[in-house]
Design a protein around this motif. Structure first.
Motif, PDB file in Angstrom:
ATOM      1  N   GLN A 183      -9.503  -0.834  -4.033  1.00 47.32           N
ATOM      2  CA  GLN A 183      -8.193  -1.490  -4.532  1.00 47.32           C
ATOM      3  C   GLN A 183      -7.016  -0.366  -4.269  1.00 47.32           C
ATOM      4  O   GLN A 183      -5.922  -1.007  -4.257  1.00 47.32           O
ATOM      5  N   LYS A 184      -7.222   0.739  -4.558  1.00 48.75           N
ATOM      6  CA  LYS A 184      -6.154   1.778  -4.366  1.00 48.75           C
ATOM      7  C   LYS A 184      -5.912   1.817  -2.750  1.00 48.75           C
ATOM      8  O   LYS A 184      -4.539   2.021  -2.475  1.00 48.75           O
ATOM      9  N   ILE A 185      -6.722   1.842  -1.987  1.00 47.25           N
ATOM     10  CA  ILE A 185      -6.514   1.758  -0.684  1.00 47.25           C
ATOM     11  C   ILE A 185      -5.647   0.579  -0.017  1.00 47.25           C
ATOM     12  O   ILE A 185      -4.457   0.401   0.646  1.00 47.25           O
ATOM     13  N   MET A 186      -5.683  -0.616  -0.875  1.00 47.96           N
ATOM     14  CA  MET A 186      -5.006  -1.869  -0.562  1.00 47.96           C
ATOM     15  C   MET A 186      -3.827  -1.737  -1.061  1.00 47.96           C
ATOM     16  O   MET A 186      -2.902  -2.337  -0.487  1.00 47.96           O
ATOM     17  N   THR A 187      -3.302  -1.187  -1.966  1.00 49.25           N
ATOM     18  CA  THR A 187      -1.873  -0.879  -2.474  1.00 49.25           C
ATOM     19  C   THR A 187      -1.307   0.300  -2.347  1.00 49.25           C
ATOM     20  O   THR A 187      -0.364   0.872  -2.734  1.00 49.25           O
ATOM     21  N   ASN A 188      -1.907   1.062  -1.219  1.00 49.30           N
ATOM     22  CA  ASN A 188      -1.273   2.072  -0.599  1.00 49.30           C
ATOM     23  C   ASN A 188      -1.372   3.326  -1.517  1.00 49.30           C
ATOM     24  O   ASN A 188      -0.411   4.376  -1.304  1.00 49.30           O
ATOM     25  N   GLN A 189      -2.265   3.424  -2.468  1.00 46.46           N
ATOM     26  CA  GLN A 189      -2.244   4.391  -3.393  1.00 46.46           C
ATOM     27  C   GLN A 189      -3.368   5.576  -2.723  1.00 46.46           C
ATOM     28  O   GLN A 189      -4.757   5.705  -3.319  1.00 46.46           O
ATOM     29  N   TYR A 190      -3.215   6.041  -1.651  1.00 47.31           N
ATOM     30  CA  TYR A 190      -4.256   6.768  -0.831  1.00 47.31           C
ATOM     31  C   TYR A 190      -4.643   7.847  -1.580  1.00 47.31           C
ATOM     32  O   TYR A 190      -6.119   8.130  -1.572  1.00 47.31           O
ATOM     33  N   SER A 191      -3.652   8.789  -2.073  1.00 42.84           N
ATOM     34  CA  SER A 191      -4.398  10.044  -2.609  1.00 42.84           C
ATOM     35  C   SER A 191      -5.235   9.677  -4.019  1.00 42.84           C
ATOM     36  O   SER A 191      -6.208  10.296  -4.299  1.00 42.84           O
ATOM     37  N   ASP A 192      -4.542   8.622  -4.588  1.00 44.92           N
ATOM     38  CA  ASP A 192      -5.403   8.246  -5.896  1.00 44.92           C
ATOM     39  C   ASP A 192      -6.805   7.907  -5.693  1.00 44.92           C
ATOM     40  O   ASP A 192      -7.963   8.155  -6.168  1.00 44.92           O
ATOM     41  N   SER A 193      -6.955   6.967  -4.244  1.00 49.50           N
ATOM     42  CA  SER A 193      -8.276   6.646  -4.001  1.00 49.50           C
ATOM     43  C   SER A 193      -9.238   7.566  -3.627  1.00 49.50           C
ATOM     44  O   SER A 193     -10.614   7.375  -3.696  1.00 49.50           O
ATOM     45  N   LEU A 194      -8.793   8.824  -3.400  1.00 48.66           N
ATOM     46  CA  LEU A 194      -9.828  10.025  -2.936  1.00 48.66           C
ATOM     47  C   LEU A 194     -10.559  10.193  -4.327  1.00 48.66           C
ATOM     48  O   LEU A 194     -11.519  10.697  -4.126  1.00 48.66           O
ATOM     49  N   PHE A 195      -9.855  10.381  -5.256  1.00 50.20           N
ATOM     50  CA  PHE A 195     -10.615  10.766  -6.505  1.00 50.20           C
ATOM     51  C   PHE A 195     -11.582   9.814  -6.982  1.00 50.20           C
ATOM     52  O   PHE A 195     -12.700  10.043  -7.347  1.00 50.20           O
ATOM     53  N   ASP A 196     -11.319   8.333  -6.668  1.00 48.57           N
ATOM     54  CA  ASP A 196     -12.620   7.763  -6.773  1.00 48.57           C
ATOM     55  C   ASP A 196     -13.597   7.656  -6.058  1.00 48.57           C
ATOM     56  O   ASP A 196     -14.877   7.570  -6.322  1.00 48.57           O
TER      57      ASP A 196
END
Length: 279
Positions: A117-130
């Motif tokens: 979901q974060k990748i799709m919304t361009n939250q790339y740094s946050d997706s790394l934590f997941d």
């Protein structure tokens, strides 16, 4: 709790690998499919597994009526929607999942969903934590499809952040793992095609066209085997770019371009065409 979860958690509590559990009973691939809820074991295999795990059939079946399938079904449907880039009503579904008590496998799947979901919304740094949460739960087991999906998403996130060295590191991890374990036992066709699509586009961008074509071919063959058409347009477009770079004949390159432009379903003619490109 479901049979696959009980077997997974009991096996891991005893420090046993899938290969060790399967030895003399069935194949490691069968264990993976049982744990992934893709198949149910025969009674004979189930009894043998219980004996090896030192549990009873009552242990396996006692919880079956206590937990509905709503959460499991939601996790599967939301994961599929996000892998296919179709976030329809995903937020409402995730809100339902958040309220549930999740077992280990479901926690892994939920973290994958939030990373996608974060990748799709361009939250790339946050997706790394997941993704790191997934890897903690899978213990970086390269035979676990969710480890490979986490590596793939991390590669995508770093690539979008223009951190090419880090992206290369994680895509190379996936490449090494899939060479050693080409079947990715506990996976679905969609998950494998998602990884193949991401990794082929990355290696095309890096100029490694031969390796890219290997992943494209793998995904196309898997689609053909399963009667699916996951990422066909992307795969054929990437194949077209590779054909241009490899200076494949104009006729074959034009065919690929036509297939990609029209997003045609996979057929034998395309199979033959793709195979000639990776020889």
């Amino acid at each position: 709790m479901f049979l696959g979860n009980i077997i997974t958690e009991t096996r891991k509590q005893q420090g046993m690998t899938q290969f060790e559990l399967a030895d003399g009973i069935c194949t490691q691939n069968t264990i993976s499919k049982i744990e992934k809820h893709n198949i149910a074991p025969t009674v004979k295999i189930l009894v043998q597994l219980c004996l090896r795990l030192k549990i009873t059939l009552n242990d396996v079946f006692s919880d079956f009526n206590e937990r509905g399938s709503e959460v499991v079904d939601l996790l599967i449907s939301v994961e599929k929607a996000l892998l296919l880039n179709r976030p329809v009503k995903v937020n409402d579904q995730i809100a339902i999942i958040k309220k549930a008590t999740l077992n280990l496998q479901e926690q892994i799947q939920f973290n994958l969903i939030t990373a996608l979901q974060k990748i799709m919304t361009n939250q790339y740094s946050d997706s790394l934590f997941d993704c790191d949460k997934i890897l903690t739960l899978t213990k970086n087991d390269s035979y676990n499809i969710y480890t490979l999906l986490a590596y793939t998403i991390k590669g995508t996130a770093y690539y979008k952040l223009e951190k090419i060295e880090e992206a290369t590191y994680f895509y190379d991890l996936v490449s090494k793992a899939t060479k050693a374990n080409s079947q990715i036992a506990n996976s679905t066709a969609l998950e494998v095609c998602y990884i193949s699509d991401c990794i082929s586009r990355f290696y095309t961008a890096k100029g490694n066209h031969k390796l890219s074509m290997q992943y494209i071919n793998r995904a196309l063959q898997l689609n053909k085997k399963n009667g699916t058409a996951y990422f066909i347009g992307n795969l054929l477009h990437t194949a077209y770019l590779n054909a241009q770079a490899l200076k494949v004949s104009e006729g074959k390159t034009a065919q690929l371009k036509a297939y990609a432009d029209t997003f045609l379903s996979y057929d034998q003619d395309q199979s033959n065409l793709i195979e000639t490109l990776i020889d």
